[in-house]
Design an enzyme around this catalytic site. Sequence first.
Site, PDB file in Angstrom:
ATOM      1  N   ASP A   1       0.890  -1.339   0.093  1.00  0.00           N
ATOM      2  CA  ASP A   1       0.033  -0.079  -0.029  1.00  0.00           C
ATOM      3  C   ASP A   1       0.806   1.273  -0.060  1.00  0.00           C
ATOM      4  O   ASP A   1       0.780   2.152   0.865  1.00  0.00           O
ATOM      5  CB  ASP A   1      -0.945  -0.100   1.170  1.00  0.00           C
ATOM      6  CG  ASP A   1      -1.626  -1.362   1.380  1.00  0.00           C
ATOM      7  OD1 ASP A   1      -1.935  -1.873   0.444  1.00  0.00           O
ATOM      8  OD2 ASP A   1      -1.683  -1.472   2.595  1.00  0.00           O
TER       9      ASP A   1
ATOM     10  N   GLU B   1     -11.319  -1.572  -3.722  1.00  0.00           N
ATOM     11  CA  GLU B   1     -10.599  -0.891  -2.405  1.00  0.00           C
ATOM     12  C   GLU B   1      -9.354  -0.088  -2.862  1.00  0.00           C
ATOM     13  O   GLU B   1      -9.127   0.045  -4.235  1.00  0.00           O
ATOM     14  CB  GLU B   1      -9.911  -1.922  -1.576  1.00  0.00           C
ATOM     15  CG  GLU B   1      -8.907  -2.882  -2.031  1.00  0.00           C
ATOM     16  CD  GLU B   1      -8.700  -3.811  -1.065  1.00  0.00           C
ATOM     17  OE1 GLU B   1      -9.260  -4.168  -0.121  1.00  0.00           O
ATOM     18  OE2 GLU B   1      -7.709  -4.473  -1.194  1.00  0.00           O
TER      19      GLU B   1
END
Length: 345
Positions: free
Chosen positions: A30, A216
């Site tokens: 991420d 997401e």
Amino acid sequence: MLFRMLSLLLLSSVSFAQTFTNPLLPSGPDPWSTYVDGYYYYMHTTGNSLKLWKTRSLTELPKAETKVIWTPPAGGPHSKDIWAPEIHRIDGKWYVYFTAGDGKSGDNRRLWVLENASADPLQGSWEMKGQLTDASNQWAIDGSVFEHRGKYYLIWSGWEKKVSTDETQNIYIARLKNPWTVETERTLLSRPELPWERNWSNTAGWKPKIPVLVNEGPQFLAHGKKLFIVYSASACWTNTYALGMLSAKDDADLLKASSWTKSQEPVFQQSAENQVFGTGHNSFFKSPDGKEDWILYHANSASDQGCGGTRSPRAQKITWNKDGTPSFGKPIPSGQAIPLPSGTR
């Protein structure tokens, strides 16, 4: 002869200095960065704290100054599963947005905000501003904030409501009143409805007890008169974790779902040929001179490595199609020389 050898060695060293290779770090899910006053401030998921890197170039992350800027309390609603942090400079202050839960149930994950008034985010103190939520207060992860035409917006991945038959993560947007307060109701922009968005079993045959259908990691990108939200789809433990894209005009009402058009195919995905799997949870950055756009993303170097620490941050340059949409190309193999972002010094 000696002079020629020395010249070749010198040219080789210059050429090496003008390139970098992926991955940027051995591990780093991420990945996120922002560029302020000549420095990139970089973060990624560590799981148990918030760590910040400061560097002139993202290609030099292993040499960057680093600091753990926040450690969660031993218990409470934001004590565990510290995920997907992002650092932003807004109105002269620093804000870090991140996902956290209480560790007792995955149903309790929410978005949280920290603030620091110091000029340098590696200095000063970080104050917990609290939970960042709309009125629904549903499960929420992967919050990202962007500014457009003088207004700030929050985009994130969340549940419509808690159900027992599946876990479906959608992309939502809302406008912010200030960096830690949502002003409007949320608008649903995307749900995992296309076949390539609905993979939740890996090639080894593992899957959870109920379907986990995923949109997401939304990220904002602007170019010319077009706006984009690039998001990750399918479960992160699959090789087919990939990027999708929503598009809108820059004068559109961003809180209207009808303003956004969804790409029917992934815009960036795995390359078995290049040994890059599970490409997802990206962000974007400009080259130091502001002339180039780059994508920053994580991926695995082998099949079925899942959602763990093998995910590493990688970067490559974006090109632009004639219609103004981004072209991400294919993931570049590990170890292949890539020209440095323009203006890197």
